[in-house]
Design an enzyme around this catalytic site. Sequence first.
Site: not given
Ligand code: MRU
Length: 343
Positions: A46-47, A236, A246-247
Site C-alpha cells: 500500500g503506497a 499509488d 492504482n492496483k
Molecule cells: O501491490 P499493493 O498491495 O502495494 O497495491 C496497493 C494499491 O494498489 C493500493 O490501492 C494503493 O497503494 C493505495 S493504498 C492507500
Amino acid sequence: MVPTVEWKDGAVKLLDQSRLPGQVQFVLCRHYHEVGEAIRELKVRGAPAIGVTAAMVVALGAQSVESTDYDEFTKHVEAIGADLAATRPTAVNLFWAIDRMMQLLRSLKGKPVPEIKQELMRESQRILEEDIALNRAMGRHGAELIRDGQTILTHCNAGALATAGFGTALGVIRAAWAQGKKIRVLADETRPVLQGARLTAWELMQDQIPVTLITDNMAGAVMRGGMVQLCIVGADRIAANGDVANKIGTYSVAVLAKAHHIPFYVAAPSSTIDLKTPTGDAIPIEQRAAEEVTSLFGGTSVAPEGVPVLNPAFDITPAEYVTAIITERGVFKPHELAKHFCQ
Ligand code: MRU
C-alpha cells in the site's frame, strides 16, 4: 486496528500482511535489508505504508553506519536509499519518503553524526504520525460525498493496512460510518494477490462495517443491477494531469463506473501526487512474478506449466474517468491538482 508498522525497541515491527487473514503475525526487523525484503514480498504494502516504512528503513539503516564523518556517513545513507528505491517502482510515496529523509540529512550538515541519527529516527516517526493525520483529514472531506444508505465499491486495499492507520479510501468509508451513515461496501477480491479478499474484507469486518466480497468480474453486473452508488479507490501515484496509477483492475472499474453514471473517486494524500510526472504514460508499472497469476495466492496451481503470463501490478486510469480526488486539503477535480499542489 493493529498498527501496520511501528518502532519497537529500536527495530521496525511490521504486521505481516502476506499471512492475513489466516494469521495475525508480526515481524521484527533489526536490519534495514529485512525491511526492504518485506516491502518486496508485500509483507507491508500500500503506497502510504510503503512510504512510512521507507522512512523507517533509512533511519534504521543510518543507525548501523559506523562512521562519524558526515560525508562518509551520508554516502552510506544514500546507498541505503538507493537500494530501497529499487524495491517497488510504482508507488511514488517510496521515493517521496526517501527524498524527505535525504533532505533532512543534508540540512543537518555540520551537526554531530549521533545527533543526525536521532533526528532521522524522529523524522520517520513524524512521517508515520502525519500519515494517520492526513488520512483522518481525507476521511472528513470524503465522508461528505457519501450519503446514508449508499453502497460503495472499492478495489484492492486502501485501508488502515495500506497506511500507518485509518486508510485512504477505507478512511473515507470509516469516517462516513462513524457519522452514523448506514453504508455498505462491495470489495473486489483483486486478483492476483487478493488484497480485496484477504485484507479489505478482513479490515472492514474487524470494524464491523458491512462488507460483501465479489470477484473482480462481477463489478459490471453489480453496477448494472443498481447495487453501487459510488466507487472509491486509493492510488499509488497521481500524475500532474490527474491520471491515476492504482492496483491492476482499477481502470476496468473506472470505465464501468462511467458507463453506469456512477461517481468514481480516488482518495490519496499529497505524497501520492507526483507533479514531476506529466501523465500516466510516464508512470513506471511494476511487473511481478508469473506465479502470482498461475497459482491461487502461492497455493494451488490454476494454469498449465510454462504458460506465458502478463502480471503488471498496476494500471493507469486516465483523468477523464476520475470524478474527483479526495486529498487531505479537500476534494479536487483531477485537472485542478497541479494548481493546488505545487511541489
Ligand atoms: O501491490 P499493493 O498491495 O502495494 O497495491 C496497493 C494499491 O494498489 C493500493 O490501492 C494503493 O497503494 C493505495 S493504498 C492507500
